[in-house]
Design an enzyme around this catalytic site. Structure first.
Site, short mmCIF file in Angstrom:
data_model
loop_
_atom_site.label_atom_id
_atom_site.label_comp_id
_atom_site.label_asym_id
_atom_site.label_seq_id
_atom_site.Cartn_x
_atom_site.Cartn_y
_atom_site.Cartn_z
N LYS A 38 -22.88 38.51 21.53
CA LYS A 38 -22.10 38.14 20.34
C LYS A 38 -20.63 38.41 20.68
O LYS A 38 -20.33 39.31 21.46
CB LYS A 38 -22.55 39.01 19.16
N ASN A 62 -22.75 28.28 9.43
CA ASN A 62 -22.59 29.74 9.37
C ASN A 62 -21.14 30.12 9.16
O ASN A 62 -20.23 29.45 9.62
CB ASN A 62 -23.11 30.39 10.66
N ALA A 63 -21.00 31.21 8.41
CA ALA A 63 -19.67 31.87 8.34
C ALA A 63 -19.94 33.36 8.43
O ALA A 63 -19.78 34.10 7.44
CB ALA A 63 -18.94 31.50 7.07
N MET A 64 -20.39 33.80 9.60
CA MET A 64 -20.72 35.22 9.78
C MET A 64 -19.45 36.08 9.65
O MET A 64 -19.50 37.19 9.12
CB MET A 64 -21.35 35.46 11.16
N CYS A 121 -13.30 30.58 16.99
CA CYS A 121 -14.13 30.87 15.81
C CYS A 121 -13.53 30.19 14.59
O CYS A 121 -12.36 30.40 14.28
CB CYS A 121 -14.23 32.37 15.55
N LYS A 156 -13.87 29.43 25.71
CA LYS A 156 -14.70 28.61 24.81
C LYS A 156 -13.83 27.89 23.80
O LYS A 156 -13.12 28.52 23.02
CB LYS A 156 -15.74 29.48 24.10
N ASN A 183 -17.52 25.30 20.46
CA ASN A 183 -17.90 26.14 19.31
C ASN A 183 -18.34 25.22 18.16
O ASN A 183 -18.48 24.01 18.35
CB ASN A 183 -16.70 27.01 18.92
N GLY A 208 -26.23 22.83 15.76
CA GLY A 208 -27.52 22.14 15.71
C GLY A 208 -27.40 20.67 16.07
O GLY A 208 -26.30 20.18 16.38
N GLY A 234 -23.89 22.72 22.08
CA GLY A 234 -23.86 21.99 20.82
C GLY A 234 -25.08 21.12 20.63
O GLY A 234 -25.18 20.04 21.22
O1 RRO Z 1 -19.02 35.06 13.62
C1 RRO Z 1 -18.79 33.89 13.27
O2 RRO Z 1 -18.55 33.57 12.10
C2 RRO Z 1 -18.72 32.80 14.26
C3 RRO Z 1 -18.04 32.88 15.45
BR1 RRO Z 1 -17.27 34.44 16.06
C4 RRO Z 1 -17.90 31.73 16.27
O3 RRO Z 1 -17.26 31.72 17.33
N1 RRO Z 1 -18.49 30.59 15.83
C5 RRO Z 1 -19.17 30.52 14.69
O4 RRO Z 1 -19.69 29.45 14.33
N2 RRO Z 1 -19.30 31.64 13.90
#
Ligand code: RRO
Length: 296
Positions: A38, A62-64, A121, A156, A183, A208, A234
């Site tokens: 990660k 995603n929005a981690m 990101c 990246k 990404n 995806g 991707g």
């Molecule tokens: O952690 C994220 O929200 C995230 C990262 Br760091 C990234 O490089 N790409 C992504 O889709 N989510």
């Protein structure tokens, strides 16, 4: 590739299963040629509040928000993986050029086989996530990282830019050893009953099968623009997808979202499929098919 010798050209995409050592070990046991952590930062970070992940047509949004335990903490996990013979790519980010340099130094000393600089990101404030939207920043970050890195450096890139070839050339000028493309693609999902965006961050990164044609186009453009190995990422779900990437100019591939349905062993299955394709068509190795679609 970029000075690395891997048993096959598959890896997990950064962020997918990369938060703990046992999961990455399982990815390797599932057949990957190397594993990717990660993205790690200078300090531990919780990331965004849930909901942070939602299934959408053709993929996942995603929005981690870069949750991670911090580079210092993760050094021990990298060393443990290395003791088990697992090739490790350490993905990382910073909020400034100085932070990128600092984290690169820590991860370089950890014994990682390569570093992957995440300048792409889509889910955090501009200065932290998307330095890679700008040529000058991409070149400066890459050069700063290279100054302190012993292993090869992958950069990246984001698909959310006007001209990815120009950004790839900036990374090459900064001294990148390889480019990872790409990404996630920025998007939004909306709940019609609540009448608001589903993710707390509002926008997220799409991954995806839905993004495969876009990511393939990015690999195509990057591989034409620079004289560096490209790692394609991707929407890869099976060996055919992986071979499409090789033909467009990738020397290796990263697989993320497909592991949700395909399980850990998807890496070995894709690697075996690539091997079968090469054999069936009389090629002696991956390198012989890299970029062949450009010659058509
Ligand atoms: O952690 C994220 O929200 C995230 C990262 Br760091 C990234 O490089 N790409 C992504 O889709 N989510």
């Amino acid at each position: 590739m970029a000075g690395l010798r891997l048993r096959n050209p598959t890896m997990n995409a950064a962020g997918v299963l990369g938060i703990s050592m046992p999961l990455l070990k399982r990815v390797y046991e599932g057949g990957a040629g190397a594993v990717v952590t990660k993205s790690l930062g200078p300090v531990p970070r919780n990331g965004h509040l849930n909901p942070t992940l939602i299934s959408v047509e053709g993929g996942v949004l995603n929005a981690m928000g870069l949750p991670n335990p911090g580079a210092d903490y993760y050094v021990e996990a990298i060393r443990a993986l290395k003791r088990e013979g697992v090739p490790v790519v350490a993905s990382f980010f910073g909020a400034s050029i100085e932070e990128f340099r600092e984290v690169a130094g820590v991860l370089s000393d950890s014994g990682a086989d390569a570093l992957e600089v995440n300048v792409s990101c889509p889910n955090v404030e501009e200065e932290m996530g998307m330095l890679g939207a700008d040529c000058l920043n991409t070149e400066k970050v890459t050069a700063a990282v290279k100054e302190v890195s012993k292993p090869p450096v992958f950069v990246k890139l984001s698909p959310n830019v006007t001209d990815i070839a120009e950004i790839a050339r900036a990374a090459e000028r900064g001294g990148a050893d390889a480019i990872t493309a790409v990404n996630t693609l920025k998007g939004i999902a909306v709940d019609v009953d609540f009448r608001r965006p589903i993710l707390t961050n509002v926008t997220g990164g799409l991954s995806g099968p839905a993004i495969k044609p876009v990511a393939l186009r990015c690999v195509w453009e990057v591989s034409k623009a620079v004289d560096l190995p490209v790692i394609g990422c991707g929407g890869i779900s099976d060996w055919r997808d992986a071979v499409e990437y090789l033909l467009c100019g990738a020397s290796a591939v990263e697989v993320g979202t497909a592991v949700m349905d395909g399980g850990y062993d998807i890496y070995g299955k894709i690697a075996e499929g690539i091997r079968g394709y090469l054999e069936a068509n009389g090629f002696k190795g991956v390198q012989e098919v890299v970029g062949l679609a450009h010659e058509a």
